[in-house]
Scaffold this motif. Structure first.
Motif: not given
Length: 137
Positions: A85-111
């Motif tokens: 939301d805040e960084i212009a030209d934000c680089p790609p982001v990879l998130v480390l989730t707590g478990r595989r079922d948290d993939a929907w949270l990664a989608d929400w985060s825009r990673a």
């Protein structure tokens, strides 16, 4: 050179955020100094607090960001969304989730990618290589 392009003559700058130094070490150990022979070597920046992540990205100090979703007090998932939301030209982001079922949270985060804990070096490496190749094309 556009901000979204990766200069293959320069090292790739990967910012690794987690409040847990063992998690940062595990990420860096899994990826190593050069995740793939077709990509440039990597320079890692370890960050333990969310404000420093924002500061570094405001300064354009990373080509890829890896955020620990389990970090406290600022988790990587919410931080990823904030960065997008805040960084212009934000680089790609990879998130480390707590478990595989948290993939929907990664989608929400825009990673752009997510890898669950416990970290699988092959899965993490594959995700990072894919993001860096996408960035360089």
């Amino acid at each position: 050179m556009e901000a979204a392009e990766l200069d293959t003559a320069q090292p790739v700058r990967i910012l690794v955020y987690s409040d847990n130094p063992q998690t940062r070490t595990a990420v860096i150990s899994a990826l190593g100094p050069r995740p793939h022979p077709d990509l440039p070597p990597v320079e890692y920046t370890e960050v333990a607090t969310a404000p420093v992540v924002v500061q570094r990205l405001d300064a354009g100090a990373a080509d890829l960001v890896i955020l620990d979703g389990e970090a406290t007090p600022a988790g990587g998932l919410g931080l990823a969304r904030q960065l997008k939301d805040e960084i212009a030209d934000c680089p790609p982001v990879l998130v480390l989730t707590g478990r595989r079922d948290d993939a929907w949270l990664a989608d929400w985060s825009r990673a752009e990618a997510a890898v669950p804990h416990p970290l699988d070096p092959f899965e993490l490496g594959s995700a990072v290589i894919g993001l860096l190749r996408t960035k360089s094309s």
